[in-house]
Design a protein around this motif. Structure first.
Motif, mmCIF file in Angstrom:
data_model
loop_
_atom_site.group_PDB
_atom_site.id
_atom_site.type_symbol
_atom_site.label_atom_id
_atom_site.label_comp_id
_atom_site.label_asym_id
_atom_site.label_seq_id
_atom_site.Cartn_x
_atom_site.Cartn_y
_atom_site.Cartn_z
ATOM 1 N N PRO A 15 0.820 -1.229 0.000
ATOM 2 C CA PRO A 15 0.000 0.000 0.000
ATOM 3 C C PRO A 15 0.844 1.264 0.000
ATOM 4 O O PRO A 15 0.422 2.301 -0.520
ATOM 5 N N TRP A 16 2.041 1.195 0.572
ATOM 6 C CA TRP A 16 2.944 2.354 0.585
ATOM 7 C C TRP A 16 3.318 2.723 -0.847
ATOM 8 O O TRP A 16 3.211 3.876 -1.259
ATOM 9 N N VAL A 17 3.764 1.749 -1.625
ATOM 10 C CA VAL A 17 4.152 2.001 -3.011
ATOM 11 C C VAL A 17 2.929 2.396 -3.839
ATOM 12 O O VAL A 17 2.998 3.312 -4.660
ATOM 13 N N PHE A 18 1.792 1.745 -3.617
ATOM 14 C CA PHE A 18 0.581 2.087 -4.362
ATOM 15 C C PHE A 18 0.194 3.541 -4.144
ATOM 16 O O PHE A 18 -0.196 4.238 -5.086
ATOM 17 N N ALA A 19 0.309 4.011 -2.922
ATOM 18 C CA ALA A 19 -0.069 5.397 -2.630
ATOM 19 C C ALA A 19 0.784 6.378 -3.418
ATOM 20 O O ALA A 19 0.275 7.354 -3.973
ATOM 21 N N TRP A 20 2.081 6.134 -3.499
ATOM 22 C CA TRP A 20 2.957 7.035 -4.244
ATOM 23 C C TRP A 20 2.732 6.906 -5.746
ATOM 24 O O TRP A 20 2.944 7.853 -6.505
ATOM 25 N N THR A 21 2.301 5.726 -6.197
ATOM 26 C CA THR A 21 1.975 5.544 -7.606
ATOM 27 C C THR A 21 0.674 6.272 -7.938
ATOM 28 O O THR A 21 0.575 6.945 -8.960
ATOM 29 N N GLN A 22 -0.314 6.148 -7.071
ATOM 30 C CA GLN A 22 -1.600 6.798 -7.309
ATOM 31 C C GLN A 22 -1.458 8.315 -7.380
ATOM 32 O O GLN A 22 -2.109 8.964 -8.189
ATOM 33 N N THR A 23 -0.599 8.880 -6.558
ATOM 34 C CA THR A 23 -0.402 10.326 -6.583
ATOM 35 C C THR A 23 0.576 10.745 -7.677
ATOM 36 O O THR A 23 0.899 11.912 -7.809
ATOM 37 N N ARG A 24 1.057 9.803 -8.430
ATOM 38 C CA ARG A 24 1.942 10.005 -9.584
ATOM 39 C C ARG A 24 3.311 10.602 -9.235
ATOM 40 O O ARG A 24 3.949 11.219 -10.078
ATOM 41 N N PRO A 28 9.146 5.940 -4.220
ATOM 42 C CA PRO A 28 10.075 4.884 -3.806
ATOM 43 C C PRO A 28 11.149 4.564 -4.841
ATOM 44 O O PRO A 28 12.183 3.995 -4.515
ATOM 45 N N VAL A 29 10.921 4.924 -6.085
ATOM 46 C CA VAL A 29 11.872 4.603 -7.146
ATOM 47 C C VAL A 29 13.056 5.559 -7.177
ATOM 48 O O VAL A 29 14.194 5.145 -7.392
ATOM 49 N N TRP A 30 12.818 6.841 -6.977
ATOM 50 C CA TRP A 30 13.844 7.824 -7.299
ATOM 51 C C TRP A 30 14.392 8.625 -6.134
ATOM 52 O O TRP A 30 15.455 9.244 -6.267
ATOM 53 N N LEU A 31 13.729 8.679 -5.003
ATOM 54 C CA LEU A 31 14.087 9.661 -3.980
ATOM 55 C C LEU A 31 15.556 9.581 -3.559
ATOM 56 O O LEU A 31 16.277 10.544 -3.651
#
Length: 137
Positions: A15-24, A28-31
């Motif tokens: 759900p953590w990754v999904f939330a950042w994906t949903q907000t576009r 988690p990939v680049w920070l």
């Protein structure tokens, strides 16, 4: 959540990754990588990073994957979510993350020697361009 009780520390990765994906933001990939590349570039290490990009397949793959995910990021969608869901005092967090996103994009393009994201992947760039209007309406 792993447990019924508990705070954010009990949150699972999905759900953590999904939330950042949903907000576009795809955070988690680049920070961490974006900040590390920018710091190395600022310290005079651009030539070394470009050499690694051109000679080390693992590093090239990492940078190319970051570039792909960064091209999917849409700060306007993230800003929309912030405006609808965040209290004014938390909006600065989103502003800071969008600034870090821009820094990561610039660092990846600089290392790869690209003027634009996905410069060397025209079909992926075209595909993402076609879906963008649906994300922003």
């Amino acid at each position: 959540k792993r447990e019924a009780a508990g705070g954010i520390e009990t949150l699972r990765a999905i759900p953590w990754v999904f939330a950042w994906t949903q907000t576009r933001l795809h955070l988690p990939v680049w920070l961490g990588c974006g900040a590390a590349l920018a710091e190395r570039i600022a310290g005079g290490g651009l030539a070394e990073l470009r050499d690694a990009y051109s000679t080390w397949p693992f590093f090239r793959g990492l940078v190319d994957l970051m570039e792909l995910e960064l091209s999917k990021a849409e700060p306007a969608v993230s800003e929309y979510y912030d405006g609808r869901l965040c209290t004014p005092d938390l909006r600065a967090v989103g502003d800071g993350l969008r600034s870090a996103l821009a820094q990561a994009k610039a660092a990846v393009m600089e290392v790869a020697g690209h003027a634009l994201l996905l410069e060397n992947h025209p079909l992926a760039k075209q595909s993402f361009g076609l879906r963008q209007p649906y994300l922003l309406t």
